[in-house]
Design a protein around this motif. Structure first.
Motif, PDB file in Angstrom:
ATOM      1  N   LEU A  11      36.600  25.682  46.641  1.00  0.00           N
ATOM      2  CA  LEU A  11      35.712  26.665  46.025  1.00  0.00           C
ATOM      3  C   LEU A  11      36.525  27.546  45.086  1.00  0.00           C
ATOM      4  O   LEU A  11      37.588  28.064  45.472  1.00  0.00           O
ATOM      5  N   VAL A  12      36.039  27.724  43.871  1.00  0.00           N
ATOM      6  CA  VAL A  12      36.743  28.549  42.894  1.00  0.00           C
ATOM      7  C   VAL A  12      35.711  29.330  42.084  1.00  0.00           C
ATOM      8  O   VAL A  12      34.586  28.861  41.883  1.00  0.00           O
ATOM      9  N   GLN A  13      36.105  30.495  41.627  1.00  0.00           N
ATOM     10  CA  GLN A  13      35.209  31.304  40.800  1.00  0.00           C
ATOM     11  C   GLN A  13      35.167  30.773  39.374  1.00  0.00           C
ATOM     12  O   GLN A  13      36.128  30.131  38.910  1.00  0.00           O
ATOM     13  N   PRO A  14      34.087  31.036  38.664  1.00  0.00           N
ATOM     14  CA  PRO A  14      34.030  30.647  37.249  1.00  0.00           C
ATOM     15  C   PRO A  14      35.225  31.208  36.482  1.00  0.00           C
ATOM     16  O   PRO A  14      35.619  32.360  36.682  1.00  0.00           O
ATOM     17  N   GLY A  15      35.791  30.349  35.633  1.00  0.00           N
ATOM     18  CA  GLY A  15      36.983  30.734  34.893  1.00  0.00           C
ATOM     19  C   GLY A  15      38.276  30.401  35.605  1.00  0.00           C
ATOM     20  O   GLY A  15      39.355  30.502  35.013  1.00  0.00           O
ATOM     21  N   GLY A  16      38.185  30.004  36.848  1.00  0.00           N
ATOM     22  CA  GLY A  16      39.365  29.684  37.633  1.00  0.00           C
ATOM     23  C   GLY A  16      39.881  28.281  37.374  1.00  0.00           C
ATOM     24  O   GLY A  16      39.369  27.550  36.520  1.00  0.00           O
ATOM     25  N   SER A  17      40.901  27.917  38.141  1.00  0.00           N
ATOM     26  CA  SER A  17      41.561  26.627  37.975  1.00  0.00           C
ATOM     27  C   SER A  17      41.722  25.914  39.312  1.00  0.00           C
ATOM     28  O   SER A  17      41.820  26.565  40.365  1.00  0.00           O
ATOM     29  N   LEU A  18      41.751  24.603  39.242  1.00  0.00           N
ATOM     30  CA  LEU A  18      42.057  23.752  40.383  1.00  0.00           C
ATOM     31  C   LEU A  18      42.842  22.550  39.884  1.00  0.00           C
ATOM     32  O   LEU A  18      42.706  22.153  38.724  1.00  0.00           O
ATOM     33  N   ARG A  19      43.626  21.988  40.798  1.00  0.00           N
ATOM     34  CA  ARG A  19      44.345  20.756  40.477  1.00  0.00           C
ATOM     35  C   ARG A  19      43.993  19.718  41.531  1.00  0.00           C
ATOM     36  O   ARG A  19      44.235  19.927  42.724  1.00  0.00           O
ATOM     37  N   LEU A  20      43.429  18.608  41.087  1.00  0.00           N
ATOM     38  CA  LEU A  20      43.123  17.495  41.969  1.00  0.00           C
ATOM     39  C   LEU A  20      44.237  16.464  41.896  1.00  0.00           C
ATOM     40  O   LEU A  20      44.792  16.225  40.828  1.00  0.00           O
ATOM     41  N   SER A  21      44.524  15.863  43.038  1.00  0.00           N
ATOM     42  CA  SER A  21      45.522  14.809  43.082  1.00  0.00           C
ATOM     43  C   SER A  21      44.950  13.583  43.779  1.00  0.00           C
ATOM     44  O   SER A  21      44.112  13.704  44.679  1.00  0.00           O
ATOM     45  N   CYS A  22      45.399  12.421  43.361  1.00  0.00           N
ATOM     46  CA  CYS A  22      44.967  11.166  43.968  1.00  0.00           C
ATOM     47  C   CYS A  22      46.193  10.282  44.144  1.00  0.00           C
ATOM     48  O   CYS A  22      46.930  10.052  43.180  1.00  0.00           O
TER      49      CYS A  22
END
Length: 120
Positions: A11-22
């Motif tokens: 869960l992240v706020q609008p304008g935020g960042s996330l990094r997905l890894s596979c």
């Protein structure tokens, strides 16, 4: 047996960042194209970003300039860095890869998906 395992959703706020890894594991001789797809409730699964074995990326228009796909061929991984996230980016994100297991190519191994929710 080949497996793709995603991580990094949340869960992240609008304008935020996330990094997905596979990470791909198992009987792997070579990996071709890799990509990230997403599926929002009530919508079809769509390509978000792809990357060739040589590292050439492509993006769907809605994420250009905000998302960056990258891969590490030595580690059999593909990442998706997501910046300036919007509520409309909310979806389950899936990793996909074309893999040669030493005998033949199989086009379309999928991970189990990771939820990304953008909300205040």
């Amino acid at each position: 047996q080949v497996q793709l395992v995603e991580s990094g959703g949340g869960l992240v706020q609008p304008g935020g960042s996330l990094r997905l890894s596979c990470a791909a594991s198992g009987s792997i001789f070579s990996i071709g194209a890799m990509g990230w797809y997403r599926q929002a409730p009530g919508k079809e699964r769509e390509l978000v970003a792809g990357i060739t074995s040589g590292g050439i990326p492509n993006y769907t228009d809605s994420v250009k300039g905000r998302f960056t796909i990258s891969r590490d061929n030595a580690k059999n991984t593909v990442d998706l860095k997501m910046n300036s996230l919007k509520p409309e980016d909310t979806a389950v994100y899936f990793c996909k890869a074309d893999i040669h297991d030493g005998s033949s190519w199989r086009f379309g191994y999928w991970g189990q998906g990771t939820q990304v929710t953008v909300s205040s």
